[in-house]
Design a protein around this motif. Structure first.
Motif, PDB file in Angstrom:
ATOM      1  N   GLU B 267      36.913  -2.543  85.294  1.00  0.00           N
ATOM      2  CA  GLU B 267      36.933  -1.334  84.478  1.00  0.00           C
ATOM      3  C   GLU B 267      36.368  -1.577  83.097  1.00  0.00           C
ATOM      4  O   GLU B 267      35.688  -0.735  82.531  1.00  0.00           O
ATOM      5  CB  GLU B 267      38.356  -0.793  84.387  1.00  0.00           C
ATOM      6  CG  GLU B 267      38.718  -0.074  85.649  1.00  0.00           C
ATOM      7  CD  GLU B 267      40.053   0.611  85.532  1.00  0.00           C
ATOM      8  OE1 GLU B 267      40.977  -0.009  84.983  1.00  0.00           O
ATOM      9  OE2 GLU B 267      40.176   1.739  86.006  1.00  0.00           O
ATOM     10  N   LEU B 268      36.657  -2.756  82.560  1.00  0.00           N
ATOM     11  CA  LEU B 268      36.103  -3.075  81.256  1.00  0.00           C
ATOM     12  C   LEU B 268      34.589  -3.121  81.327  1.00  0.00           C
ATOM     13  O   LEU B 268      33.897  -2.571  80.463  1.00  0.00           O
ATOM     14  CB  LEU B 268      36.619  -4.435  80.797  1.00  0.00           C
ATOM     15  CG  LEU B 268      37.688  -4.400  79.728  1.00  0.00           C
ATOM     16  CD1 LEU B 268      38.219  -5.779  79.481  1.00  0.00           C
ATOM     17  CD2 LEU B 268      37.126  -3.816  78.445  1.00  0.00           C
ATOM     18  N   GLU B 270      32.796  -1.600  83.372  1.00  0.00           N
ATOM     19  CA  GLU B 270      32.334  -0.223  83.555  1.00  0.00           C
ATOM     20  C   GLU B 270      32.269   0.497  82.208  1.00  0.00           C
ATOM     21  O   GLU B 270      31.293   1.189  81.906  1.00  0.00           O
ATOM     22  CB  GLU B 270      33.300   0.512  84.489  1.00  0.00           C
ATOM     23  CG  GLU B 270      32.613   1.370  85.512  1.00  0.00           C
ATOM     24  CD  GLU B 270      33.640   2.036  86.416  1.00  0.00           C
ATOM     25  OE1 GLU B 270      33.700   3.261  86.384  1.00  0.00           O
ATOM     26  OE2 GLU B 270      34.387   1.336  87.124  1.00  0.00           O
ATOM     27  N   ALA B 271      33.315   0.321  81.416  1.00  0.00           N
ATOM     28  CA  ALA B 271      33.328   0.966  80.106  1.00  0.00           C
ATOM     29  C   ALA B 271      32.198   0.425  79.235  1.00  0.00           C
ATOM     30  O   ALA B 271      31.512   1.187  78.549  1.00  0.00           O
ATOM     31  CB  ALA B 271      34.676   0.746  79.426  1.00  0.00           C
ATOM     32  N   GLU B 274      28.996   1.886  80.295  1.00  0.00           N
ATOM     33  CA  GLU B 274      28.867   3.266  79.823  1.00  0.00           C
ATOM     34  C   GLU B 274      28.246   3.273  78.430  1.00  0.00           C
ATOM     35  O   GLU B 274      27.368   4.084  78.122  1.00  0.00           O
ATOM     36  CB  GLU B 274      30.254   3.930  79.757  1.00  0.00           C
ATOM     37  CG  GLU B 274      30.720   4.512  81.065  1.00  0.00           C
ATOM     38  CD  GLU B 274      30.014   5.811  81.385  1.00  0.00           C
ATOM     39  OE1 GLU B 274      29.704   6.564  80.449  1.00  0.00           O
ATOM     40  OE2 GLU B 274      29.743   6.059  82.569  1.00  0.00           O
TER      41      GLU B 274
END
Lengths: 837, 282
Positions: B267-268, B270-271, B274
């Motif tokens: 998730e990190l 992914e962030a 982004e």
């Protein structure tokens, strides 16, 4: 007319008239249509009327009433007349027949004759099983049963139901309505698993089961949402939070909305305070855009109270003085056309906000446009709005690149000083000039929004003070206000503290009494306590000083810590956890073993050992030859460095750990137990000396310190059982607990001492008078004291707001915020291993 | 010109070597008063501690200062098996004789070099205590094995680096060691300076790319508290710019230089991606 009929028919009618005037009248109305099929058919039909009427008046009436329509659609009489007579087999079947007759025309119309036959056969088989189930079957509109798939759809529904009836005695009536919705949302394959789970629940409790089947209970909704296709926002909560922090700098509160699939297209909603995301959205892009767009509304003044007031007065609607504001009055004056206006207004306001968001988030507008262009085609009415929105975005994008190119229509909105009131004005103008189509259906309304956007006014609004206003306020002004507020708080707290002082004498006894009853059972604790008592301390426990920042001094013997054994034990829970996490544990143990060779850095330059230390040998020989007499420390040894590190895991056992997890799947305490258990099991593998304790408090003189496992104690089933029995109670006086844990380290002679604190919130107690800073400062001092005694405290927290206070208490790099509570069990041992490397 | 490069690249050099005439000064962009502080400390020969996150320019700063002060720089990267003999020196066998060989610290002390102990916390505590006598008024190095003491050359200076951000609480400098140093705090440079650094470090990097990289880096650093052990460094930004210069597309370059190295958390990353995509996808 009746006199024209040949004898059998008129004779029959005469008899019927005697039996029931109403029935007679109704038969007469239908008769002409039936008679077109010939005398034989008419007689058969009349015979059926009489038999059904004799069987059950209601059944007869339903048959007669329904016949006309059925005849018209099916253009036959005999087939369905014969079918209707089947109902004579079952007592109390009139309701089923009523449904049958009502649905017949549609069955013929949509399924054809063969389909109708199959439909009725399935129904008859249910009537034979249980007449209420048959009734429920026939009462359900055929189109719902078929779900646009004809007879196959009906069979898909009926098949699992038959299976469940045979195995679980599940009635069709309970199942049908829910099953249809499940099929429509998720497809036929989802019905059986959903219904099986429901049957289980039904066996556990009837009311709960029925709620499940009506799709009203949490668990059935959860199960549904779990199987919905799309991007699951609830699982990505952390990612979304991080993105908000990155782009907006602040943590807007993210909550899951109560959206469920029947409510139509999922949207991110806003109310001026929080963002509400649906469980599932169509795609990742739409979800992220939705959250960013929602946050942009909050940032760029959609809920700005001044602009809202201006807008309300322009609309000649009263703006409430305080409390949440409903948007509805803005729309009601448009009557039937309200949805049209709402779409235009949202379009304008969204444009204004998105234009501003582009300055904050690079490439935001292009992304929004790309997502919209990739979206599937919309219904015609929706497409008009959709395309207008898209065109307005293109214009906005052009405006960010080459200044000055702004159309008359949207131009005023493409300006960083525009407000929601401007959007309202522009919307009003567009409403009266443009020929956008009228919208009445919800589906069309929803489809009109671009991906990422949604109705802005789905929730009551909480007006905010304007952002730039706040900024304009000079720094000093804002500061002094804050200080004032703080000052007031402090004063209050100080007063409370004083009051506490005065009452102290009486209160302490009272509190001690409370503690005994609320704490763990005294029986098991008595032995340890007696020993302590013999050692000279009272049953009030051990006193520790507490730091008072207001006076910058320690209060002596202020907090009293009682060390107890945790009375509760729950081996069943432990067993369950061991089973649940057995894979994780295996993985952890493997990881630890893999680490071992490097972790147990072989001891070099030893006087004895298994291997030669080549470096040492060379320098030994060299020094020897150089005429010195070095010590023959030329061996290396592979051996655990015993008593190298001692660690205490200190768990916060306050009430808050009993809360249910926002993402579902149990309570926080379950994760805490699992984490502590995995920690203990991994520590056995690591071989470091460790102890486990928990703490809670109620007032300063009643801090309870539960020793679950002492350093010297082996990890027995008794200890494991206690871990399973951990639960939350009372408050969090962390400073006192840290001091006591630090004192406990005196029992071990390790050089490196680590105190791992597992917490879920800030230090608080009942008697802190609402002054958070008091216990913060005390905890900070307790940490300092621990460090000076050679103990390294490290805090692991699941409180996502902890960044606000933990840096001050533990210092940078001495705490860790776990974003995922579910990762706690696996993370806890990992964190320790990382810390000790 | 070519001969000069050959002398520098791929050829053995002694670790103690003062900057030569004609050497190019290492590029360093001052962020604050650190140059003045260091010069003052050097004037008084006080030991200096450089604190700050990985990749913010500590080592480069020191190379720059050594060049400015025209002193040789001896760098020792510390690790957990570093013993005091590795620093001070040891006896070696040569035929039937033994020869004493000075360690890097001893050589620096004798030659009046700047000795840089990089990541000193990684070294074992018993090897860090030998610097104590060098860091106070005595300025002496005790060579125990030879039974001698060396008075430091008057130009000798000790510099250590120390990254307080590491989440290894058990590894910290002893307060008694820490307080012997002049400490200079480093952090990632302000935006305009960071942009300048990228443009200077990577020939061909356009100001626009530097602008976007720095903006993305700022945003990425906001995620520090979400489980990153190290945040996106200036070095990572420079690497990303270099990868772009080598022809890689911007998003991939950022991914391999700024995202993949610092986290395994899905998730990190992914962030972080982004952020990268927002700044670089057109």
């Amino acid at each position: 007319m009746a006199t024209d009929h040949p004898t059998p028919i008129s004779e029959f009618l005469r008899q019927l008239k005697e039996a029931s005037v109403v029935a007679h009248r109704e038969v007469e109305q239908v008769l002409p249509a039936i008679e077109a099929h010939g005398v034989q058919v008419t007689l058969a039909w009349l015979d059926a009327c009489r038999r059904l009427f004799d069987f059950d008046r209601e059944a007869g009436k339903a048959f007669i009433r329904g016949s006309r329509e059925v005849e018209k659609v099916s253009e036959t009489v005999l087939p369905w007349t014969e079918q209707a007579l089947v109902f004579l087999r079952w007592r109390g079947s009139w309701r089923a027949l009523e449904g049958f007759m009502a649905n017949l025309p549609r069955a013929f119309g949509s399924l054809g004759h063969a389909g109708e036959r199959r439909w009725s056969e399935i129904g008859f088989s249910w009537c034979a099983r249980q007449i209420e189930s048959g009734g429920a079957y026939f009462a359900t509109p055929v189109l719902d049963l078929a779900g646009r798939q004809g007879v196959i759809g009906i069979e898909q529904l009926a098949q699992p139901a038959e299976e469940l009836f045979e195995t679980r005695k599940l009635l069709l009536g309970t199942y049908l309505a829910g099953a249809i919705r499940v099929r429509n949302l998720l497809g036929a394959q989802a019905i059986l698993p959903w219904a099986l789970r429901g049957a289980d629940i039904m066996q556990a409790g009837r009311a709960r089961g029925e709620a499940y089947f009506r799709l009203e209970s949490e668990e059935s909704l959860a199960l549904l949402l779990e199987h919905l296709p799309g991007y699951r926002l609830a699982d990505r909560n952390r990612l979304l939070g991080m993105l908000l922090e990155v782009w907006f700098g602040t943590d807007y509160e993210l909550k899951e909305s109560s959206w469920s699939p029947e409510k139509g297209r999922p949207f991110v909603e806003i109310d001026g305070r929080s963002l509400y995301f649906p469980a599932v959205m169509a795609s990742r892009d739409e979800a992220i855009l939705g959250v960013l767009h929602g946050a942009s509304h909050m940032r760029f003044g959609t809920f700005d109270s001044l602009a809202m007031k201006e807008m309300f007065s322009a609309a000649k609607v009263e703006f409430p003085e305080s409390g949440p504001v409903s948007w509805a009055p803005l729309y009601t004056r448009y009557g039937d056309d309200a949805l049209r206006f709402q779409l235009i207004f949202d379009l304008c306001e969204d444009l204004r906000v998105d234009f501003q968001a582009q300055h904050l988030i690079p490439n935001y507008l292009p992304r929004l446009i790309a997502a919209a262009q990739a979206a599937p085609p919309r219904p015609v009415e929706a497409a008009a709005y959709f395309n207008l929105a898209l065109a307005s975005l293109d214009e906005a994008l052009a405006a960010t690149r080459a200044r000055g190119v702004r159309s008359k229509r949207f131009g005023p909105l493409l300006d960083s000083t525009a407000t929601v009131a401007d959007a309202f004005r522009v919307a009003t103008a567009i409403y009266s000039n443009d020929g956008l189509p009228h919208v009445s259906e919800l589906e069309v309304f929803h489809a009109a929004y671009l991906p990422g956007r949604g109705p802005n006014s789905s929730r009551l609004a909480h007006p905010q003070q304007r952002q730039d206003q706040q900024k304009q306020q000079t720094q000093s002004g804002a500061d002094s206000q804050e200080q004032q507020e703080q000052g007031e708080e402090q004063n209050e707290a100080a007063q409370n503290a004083e009051a506490g002082d005065q009452q102290d004498g009486g209160k302490r006894q009272e509190v001690a009494g409370l503690g005994d009853s609320s704490g763990a059972s005294g029986r098991q604790a008595s032995k340890a306590e007696q020993e302590q008592r013999n050692a000279g301390s009272s049953d009030k426990g051990k006193p520790y000083p507490e730091w008072d920042y207001r006076e910058s001094r320690y209060k002596r013997n202020w907090s009293w810590v009682q060390e107890k054994k945790l009375g509760e034990s729950n081996m069943a829970e432990t067993g369950r956890l061991v089973k649940q996490y057995s894979n994780a544990l295996k993985r952890l143990k493997k990881a630890i073993q893999a680490q071992k060779p490097t972790r147990l850095a072989p001891l070099v330059q030893q006087l004895d050992g298994d291997d030669m230390d080549i470096n040492a040998v060379v320098s030994y020989v060299a020094e020897k030859i150089a005429g010195r007499s070095p010590k023959p420390a030329i061996y290396r040894r592979r051996e655990m460095r015993q008593r190298e590190i001692a660690v205490t895991l200190l768990a916060d056992m306050s009430t808050s750990i009993m809360q249910h997890l926002p993402e579902g799947g149990g309570r926080l305490v379950d994760r805490v137990r699992a984490g502590v258990l995995l920690f203990a099991e991994s520590m056995e593998e690591v071989g470091d000396s460790y102890s486990i304790a928990g703490f809670c408090s109620k007032y300063r003189d009643n801090v309870t310190y539960y020793t679950i496992k002492d350093f010297a104690q082996p990890l027995t089933d008794d200890v494991r059982g206690q871990i399973g029995g951990m639960s939350g109670r009372l408050a969090t006086r962390m400073g006192a607990a840290i001091r006591h844990a630090t004192a406990c380290f005196e029992r071990v002679d390790s050089r490196r001492r680590l105190l791992l604190i597992l917490s879920d919130g800030r230090p608080e107690d009942y008697d802190d008078g609402g002054d958070r800073r008091y216990l913060h400062e005390d905890t900070r001092m307790a940490v300092k004291e621990a460090v000076s005694k050679g103990v390294h405290p490290f805090c692991i927290t699941v409180d996502t707001m902890a960044n606000q206070y933990l840096p001050q208490i533990f210092g940078r790099g001495h705490y860790l915020v776990l974003d995922h509570i579910n990762s706690l069990p696996n993370k806890l041992p990992e964190i320790y291993l990382r810390l000790r490397r | 010109m070519k001969a000069a490069t050959n002398r520098l690249r791929g050829v053995e050099r002694d670790i103690v070597q003062a900057p030569q005439a004609g050497d190019k000064a290492p590029y360093y962009e001052p962020q604050g008063n650190e140059v003045a502080v260091f010069e003052a400390a050097y004037k008084k020969r006080l030991p200096v501690m450089l604190k700050g996150p990985t990749g913010c320019g500590k080592t480069r700063f020191l190379e720059f200062m050594a060049f400015q002060l025209n002193r040789p720089l001896v760098t020792v990267s510390c690790h957990e098996d570093l013993t005091s003999s590795d620093l001070v020196g040891r006896f070696l066998l040569e035929g039937a004789e033994t020869v004493w060989q000075d360690g890097p610290l001893t050589r620096a002390v004798k030659a009046g070099a700047i000795c840089y102990l990089d990541e000193i916390v990684e070294a074992r505590t018993d090897s860090t205590v030998i610097i104590h006598s060098l860091t106070d008024h005595r300025r002496k190095l005790t060579v125990e094995k030879r039974g001698i003491e060396i008075e430091a050359h008057e130009d000798f200076m000790l510099v250590i680096s120390y990254n307080p951000g590491y989440q290894t609480v058990l590894k910290d400098l002893k307060p008694s060691t820490k307080q012997r140093f002049i400490a200079i705090n480093f952090d990632f440079p302000p935006e305009d300076i960071e942009r300048k650094i990228i443009v200077n470090e990577v020939p061909g990097a356009s100001p626009e790319i530097a602008h976007q990289l720095v903006a993305a880096g700022r945003k990425a650093r906001l995620l520090k508290d979400h489980g990153l052990e190290e945040s996106t460094s200036t070095r990572a930004l420079v690497y990303a710019a270099s990868m772009m210069g080598a022809g890689l597309d911007a998003v991939t370059a950022c991914q391999v230089a700024m995202v993949n190295p610092i986290t395994d958390d899905i998730e990190l990353s992914e962030a972080l991606m982004e952020i990268v995509q927002a700044h670089f996808s057109v």
